[in-house]
Design an enzyme around this catalytic site. Structure first.
Site, PDB file in Angstrom:
ATOM      1  N   CYS A 159     121.886  36.754  47.257  1.00 40.30           N
ATOM      2  CA  CYS A 159     122.784  36.035  46.342  1.00 40.30           C
ATOM      3  C   CYS A 159     122.024  35.177  45.341  1.00 40.30           C
ATOM      4  O   CYS A 159     122.575  34.791  44.308  1.00 40.30           O
ATOM      5  CB  CYS A 159     123.737  35.156  47.143  1.00 40.30           C
ATOM      6  N   GLU A 177     125.043  42.071  45.473  1.00 35.74           N
ATOM      7  CA  GLU A 177     126.102  42.393  46.431  1.00 35.74           C
ATOM      8  C   GLU A 177     127.436  42.292  45.699  1.00 35.74           C
ATOM      9  O   GLU A 177     128.332  41.585  46.129  1.00 35.74           O
ATOM     10  CB  GLU A 177     126.014  41.378  47.586  1.00 35.74           C
ATOM     11  N   GLU A 184     114.361  36.792  50.363  1.00 36.63           N
ATOM     12  CA  GLU A 184     115.223  35.931  49.555  1.00 36.63           C
ATOM     13  C   GLU A 184     114.819  34.487  49.796  1.00 36.63           C
ATOM     14  O   GLU A 184     114.487  34.107  50.934  1.00 36.63           O
ATOM     15  CB  GLU A 184     116.700  36.117  49.929  1.00 36.63           C
TER      16      GLU A 184
HETATM   17  O1  AHR Z   1     121.180  37.483  53.666  1.00 37.70           O
HETATM   18  C1  AHR Z   1     121.969  36.410  53.275  1.00 37.70           C
HETATM   19  C2  AHR Z   1     122.994  36.811  52.223  1.00 37.70           C
HETATM   20  O2  AHR Z   1     123.861  37.756  52.749  1.00 37.70           O
HETATM   21  C3  AHR Z   1     122.451  37.483  50.997  1.00 37.70           C
HETATM   22  O3  AHR Z   1     122.003  36.583  50.058  1.00 37.70           O
HETATM   23  C4  AHR Z   1     123.617  38.228  50.475  1.00 37.70           C
HETATM   24  O4  AHR Z   1     123.236  39.365  49.733  1.00 37.70           O
HETATM   25  C5  AHR Z   1     124.436  38.520  51.702  1.00 37.70           C
HETATM   26  O5  AHR Z   1     125.745  38.106  51.547  1.00 37.70           O
END
Ligand code: AHR
Length: 670
Positions: A255, A387, A60
């Site tokens: 996210c 999520e 990410e």
């Molecule tokens: O890993 C950090 C965040 O944690 C991610 O973006 C999200 O999917 C989770 O809440």
């Protein structure tokens, strides 16, 4: 105001993910190296297969993972598209009448609206712009640097440019000249060699002469990118990923997929092609945490979907893209697309499958071919939403699945149960997804180390008739979730190793697992703990990284039954263990965690009708101090150490050192 409420809300939700604090299970603290620990491993009775995708990577763009991290671009805000067009830039000698104008041409160029016009009057001293990089620029002595710029001359007497790399004292550590002459926009490139190593360099552009010209997409890349691809990725960071030998690469989040609002969601089609056509947007992590503000965090998408697929291919991982399902981050605005307006989102998913797998004659396969990859990427998985939780998610997921399965019945769809691995929202999602015959369901676990030790048994009694699990985000939190004081310490890593023995033992249910987040810049992070840390020149794997690496590099192909006095090893005497057989190498592989402060002997009987090699090996990861961490200064303070191990017939008696994680490999002879 709204921003601070949202920031507060994510912190509250993050804290609500914290689990009850209980002391580490040291019930066997007095255990000595003479303890019986009679362990049986049934090498002739392999159980379920271990999926090739078992241990993978979660990528990410958080903590400067992409821009300022793995994407090797050194210039920040290279196209003046940040909210403040000159953020990251400083005007040198602003006392002249010389000007810089920021011009917006959004009507004709919506993907890259702004550019800068530099004007210098006759006889004026030179005028300059300085770029600060991503908390500086990492420059290496003797390395070639490739500078490029889009420019057009506006008048007949052309301006010239001097390009300089300078250290924090202002000393020049690399320089060259460039004279863009064309009246139409054109990309100019020039390369030069740095004369010194410097982690915090800046790039100065000096404009000389009389006249004016327009500039855009100002870029600087080192020569030593991964596979020496121009405009490519930072080789040391990719190497750390390749060394994991991951089964899959999940991207682009997290996210970040959802965006703070739908306007700023991740849209893969805007991340491919020429870099000047990739529409920069804000990074949703930039002001997420009041305690770790990074207002200069945007997404240039230089690391876009083509690069993610290429990276997955390079490191032998299955690509696992996660797409927005019509919902913005529920920790932020929680905007949703009305159900009757979901089509473009679904079309994005269908088009992505064609982009990845379609023939070179298909619409999107042709785009892939034009980008330099005629062969399909052979994508097998796609994730719908990151999520998400609640009824809105289930409604949207249902429509996505129908459309994808109708056109691409063989694609496996990954779905999720929200941020928490228990509770009302989790139970609701799990129940609904089971009814919908979901294939692979993502569970997230951010919890204290005690939770991880206790949950080594989490899947021992899971419903075998239901969906498969993607343990998609997990990391032990030394303080609490979202605390800026969380450490990648040995206690956390050891607890993850214990938990992972439970994942491995249940490989019939667990199909994919990944630690999260992956990367963090030491000067620009928002979230800790993270698997790999880096500055502008160096990088290191945490203790948690080595736990991941040991599991992944010793994955095996089939689970072997392993018992301590007829029971799975899930904390008795502070031990946690699992075993696999590797059909490719004919080896029995044991994974043993000793969570106590005393050495213990594992008296392992290998029940096998075949002869075993007389010499095996043991790889040990340990630290006497549970608070120890790896760092840029001591990158392998906690690192694997390999030794020979004697096998006596069918028994092996490794000493399990205090607070250690050991891998034992034993050859089965033909
Ligand atoms: O890993 C950090 C965040 O944690 C991610 O973006 C999200 O999917 C989770 O809440």
């Amino acid at each position: 105001m709204i921003k601070s409420i949202l920031t507060a809300s994510i912190i509250i939700l993050c804290i609500s993910q914290v689990y009850s604090q209980q002391p580490i299970n040291n019930s066997s603290a007095n255990h000595s190296a003479q303890s019986p620990n009679l362990i049986s491993v049934y090498a002739d009775k392999p159980g379920s297969s271990v999926q090739p995708t078992m241990w993978g990577i979660f990528f990410e763009d958080i903590n400067f993972a992409a821009d300022g991290g793995i994407y090797a671009e050194l210039v920040k805000n290279r196209s003046f598209e940040f909210y403040k067009p000159l953020m990251g830039w400083k005007i040198l000698k602003p006392d002249t009448t010389t000007g810089i104008l920021i011009i917006n041409q959004s009507k004709t160029n919506p993907a890259n609206p702004r550019y800068a016009r530099i004007t210098l009057a006759e006889g004026e001293p030179s005028f300059g712009l300085s770029n600060a990089g991503f908390r500086g620029m990492g420059i290496k002595k003797g390395m070639a640097y490739h500078f490029s710029i889009l420019a057009r001359q506006m008048e007949s007497s052309p301006l010239k440019m001097r390009i300089e790399l300078v250290n924090p004292k202002g000393e020049v550590i690399g320089t060259t000249n460039l004279a863009p002459e064309e009246k139409e926009w054109k990309k100019y490139t020039v390369s030069f060699v740095a004369t010194a190593t410097e982690p915090k360099a800046k790039l100065n552009l000096w404009f000389e002469g009389k006249g004016s010209f327009d500039i855009d997409i100002i870029s600087l890349f080192p020569d030593d990118t991964w596979k020496n691809r121009p405009g490519g990725l930072r080789a040391d960071l990719v190497q750390l990923l390749a060394d994991l030998r991951p089964g899959f690469l999940r991207f682009p989040g997290g996210c970040i997929v959802e965006g703070r609002d739908l306007e700023n969601r991740y849209q893969w089609k805007k991340t491919i092609g020429n870099i000047e056509d990739r529409h920069l947007i804000v990074n949703r992590w930039n002001t997420e945490f009041a305690h770790r503000l990074t207002p200069d965090y945007f997404q240039s998408f230089g690391m876009g979907f083509f690069e993610y697929f290429q990276l997955a291919e390079d490191i032998g991982a299955e690509p696992l893209p996660i797409l927005n399902c019509g919902m913005a981050c529920q920790f932020n605005t929680a905007e949703v697309v009305p159900m009757d307006q979901l089509d473009p989102y679904i079309q994005d998913a269908l088009d992505l499958i064609e982009f990845a797998n379609g023939s070179a004659n298909s619409k999107w396969g042709k785009v892939r071919t034009q980008l330099g990859h005629p062969a399909p990427f052979n994508m097998k998985f796609i994730g719908v939403g990151n999520e998400q939780w609640g009824t809105q998610y289930i409604e949207r997921y249902t429509v996505f699945v129908k459309a994808i399965k109708e056109k691409y019945p063989n694609i496996k769809i990954v779905t999720g149960t929200g941020p928490s691995p228990s509770g009302k929202d989790f139970d609701y999602a799990a129940k609904e997804l089971k009814k919908l015959n979901a294939q692979i369901v993502d569970e997230h676990y951010y919890a204290n180390p005690e939770w991880f030790f206790q949950n080594a048994t989490r899947y021992d009694n899971y419903d075998r008739k239901s969906f498969k699990i993607f343990a998609g985000e997990y990391a032990a939190q030394s303080k609490f979730t979202c605390s800026p004081d969380n450490q990648n310490n040995w206690k956390c890593a050891l607890s993850e190793a214990a938990f992972m023995t439970g994942l491995e033992r249940n490989a019939d249910v667990i199909y994919m697992c990944s630690y999260a987040p992956l990367f963090a810049h030491v000067d620009a992070w928002q979230w800790t703990p993270d698997l790999i840390w880096f500055d502008n020149l160096k990088s290191f794997g945490t203790a948690n990284y080595f736990v991941q690496k040991l599991f992944s590099n010793n994955k095996g192909t089939e689970v072997l039954p392993m018992f301590l006095e007829n029971k799975p090893i899930t904390g008795q005497n502070g031990l946690y263990a699992s075993a696999v057989f590797d059909k490719n190498t004919d080896e029995i592989i044991l994974k043993l965690v000793n969570s106590t402060e005393k050495a213990q002997t594992a008296n392992v009987v290998l029940e096998s009708t075949k002869k075993l090699g007389s010499k095996g090996k043991i790889i040990v990861l340990k630290s006497d101090d549970l608070n120890n961490v790896n760092s840029l200064e001591q990158p392998i303070l906690i690192g694997p150490v390999e030794q020979e191990l004697i096998i006596k017939g069918k028994t092996v008696n490794p000493i399990l050192e205090p607070y250690s994680f050991s891998i034992v490999r034993i050859k089965v002879l033909k």
